[in-house]
Design a protein around this motif. Structure first.
Motif: not given
Length: 531
Positions: A510-516
């Protein structure tokens, strides 16, 4: 045998002048030949199976079985079952001390060859001393154990050869529909005589013994992703509901809840599994740390183990530290199959199917640990969020091309749709793979020329945290074809050094999706805030 009976009935004390304890591991298929001239050998098998020949007789040696070899007894055999065999071995000398006419007389003991279930039960205390490194008391405990075994040796008759053949057959073919008449004929007895001999030798009826073998195997299979129907089939039951009733009668708990109630202290030994366990409401006692695998780009810290979870270095697992964490169950996947035998010496091991998609991992863990409701709840919520993220990106950007490239000390690698970054870019975000990127590609070596020819609109770049990788990146960045690529010219080149490992977990995905999305200029924070 008469000599053995006389020894067992005489009031004797045993004395162990010397004892040496060792631990041995044999590889699958390995041929073993062994003999000692002056010392007894007591062997306790802790894992695996072997076929051994002693004094021209062949025995099937199994886990939790012990056997005693008098001095000079040769043994030869082969490790079976496609797995290693581990055992504890005690090499010792033994004297029998008797009082005659007021005087104590010592002479070499005459302990017999023994392949004995009761001996295995008594040997458990000795193994505990062995594992606790109480070498000073080992000889004394061994002498007391042998005396207790002598006192009971005549109470339970050993299994005659025909009966032993039937028992061995049951242990190898418990998944089949065995008939009492078939086993009795194999042993060479009538059904009634076979049943009496069997009960005398094992303290169980043939049916109860067969059920016990099936239930032990079922407990191992319940640590795999197999369905309940398949577990039942592999241990000899056509009806999974009947299997469930028998399992509950035997274990006191239904098979669907066995793992959850039996294993409360879980160690997670692959990236992202600790994150998945947290999502299921389980705090692992130990997990692999990302510390030496990632760097810390601004705005995207990697999710590390919580305060009560022991972090283990992913480059060389500290098995002593893992042992001190006292896990009751270790979960990992096929990527660590080479470590399976060492891990099984610490705790029962659940080896899951390897996947780069955490949605697969959390579903497997939920099924294994009876947390299906929790896993399906997260999966349903994530599916809704994913669709909303894709829709928002499509609304703002359309469906531009993008790719993920990793710079390491050995060169550049392009990650395809089958990798975890492919799942992110082309699944979670709905971006398009540049031509000619195969849908079946996981990763391959790549040159700057090839990357420039692909003409991606967006480029996510991972650089390994090593001096060689950073030097190679500087060399690449000085090339003219790099400087003229669209991602560089239009500032669509994004740092993504933690994506590869973080995508394997639930919270971190979830954190990666938000960061991307933030790097793409698309705000999805309110969509993902439920997680």
């Amino acid at each position: 045998m008469e000599e053995h009976k006389q020894l067992a009935s005489t009031k004797l004390r045993l004395f162990i002048p010397s004892v040496r304890s060792i631990r041995l591991t044999f590889k699958a298929g390995q041929y073993v030949q062994w003999s000692t001239r002056r010392r007894y050998v007591l062997i306790m098998i802790t894992h695996g199976r072997a076929e051994a020949t002693v004094d021209s007789k062949t025995y099937l040696l199994r886990q939790r079985q012990a056997f005693l070899l008098p001095p000079g007894t040769p043994i030869q055999g082969r490790i079976t079952d496609g797995a290693v065999m581990t055992c504890h071995v005690l090499l010792f000398t033994c004297l029998q001390v008797a009082r005659q006419s007021g005087l104590w007389n010592a002479q070499p003991a005459k302990l017999p060859l023994a392949m004995d279930t009761d001996l295995a039960i008594l040997t458990g205390d000795i193994i505990h001393s062995f594992e606790s490194h109480r070498q000073a008391t080992l000889g004394q405990e061994l002498a007391l154990m042998l005396q207790r075994w002598q006192a009971t040796v005549n109470e339970v008759p050993s299994a005659p050869g025909g009966l032993q053949r039937a028992i061995d057959y049951m242990e190898r073919h418990f998944d089949q529909q065995l008939q009492l008449e078939q086993l009795a004929a194999m042993a060479g007895y009538s059904v009634n005589h076979f049943s009496k001999l069997f009960k005398s030798a094992t303290h169980l009826t043939p049916a109860a013994y067969l059920t016990g073998q099936r239930m032990e195997r079922a407990k191992q299979l319940l640590l795999t992703p197999l369905s309940m129907k398949e577990v039942a089939r592999q241990v000899g039951y056509r009806d999974e509901h009947y299997f469930s009733r028998v399992f509950k009668q035997s274990s006191g708990v239904a098979p669907t809840r066995y793992v959850k109630t039996r294993y409360r202290r879980v160690a997670a030994l692959y990236y992202g599994m600790d994150d998945c366990l947290h999502t299921l409401g389980i705090e692992p006692v130990a997990s692999l740390s990302y510390a030496r695998r990632v760097v810390e780009p601004e705005g995207f810290p990697v999710v590390e183990p919580r305060s009560h979870t022991l972090p283990l270095d992913s480059i060389g697992i500290d098995y002593e530290a893992l042992l001190r964490a006292k896990p009751e169950l270790i979960v990992t996947n096929e990527q660590l199959s080479d470590e399976a035998d060492r891990l099984r010496e610490i705790a029962p091991l659940a080896m899951l199917q390897h996947s780069y998609d955490c949605t697969v991992t959390i579903r497997l863990l939920g099924r294994l640990l009876c947390r299906e409701q929790e896993s399906e709840q997260w999966l349903d919520q994530f599916s809704r969020q994913r669709e909303q993220v894709r829709a928002r990106i499509a609304e703002r950007l359309g469906s531009p091309t993008a790719c993920f490239v990793r710079v390491s000390s050995s060169g550049m690698r392009l990650y395809g749709p089958r990798s975890q970054t492919g799942v992110l870019l082309y699944g979670d975000l709905g971006l398009t793979p540049p031509e000619p990127l195969s849908e079946q590609l996981w990763a391959r070596e790549l040159t700057v020329d090839e990357l420039a020819a692909m003409r991606p609109a967006h480029l996510f770049l991972m650089t390994d945290p090593t001096r060689e990788a950073l030097q190679l990146l500087r060399t690449i960045q000085d090339r003219e074809d790099w400087l003229t690529m669209e991602p560089f010219r239009l500032q669509r080149l994004y740092p993504a050094s933690n994506y590869l490992y973080a995508l394997l977990g639930t919270r971190s995905r979830i954190a990666v999706i938000q960061h991307a999305c933030m790097q793409l200029g698309v705000d999805v924070k309110e969509i993902l805030q439920e997680n």
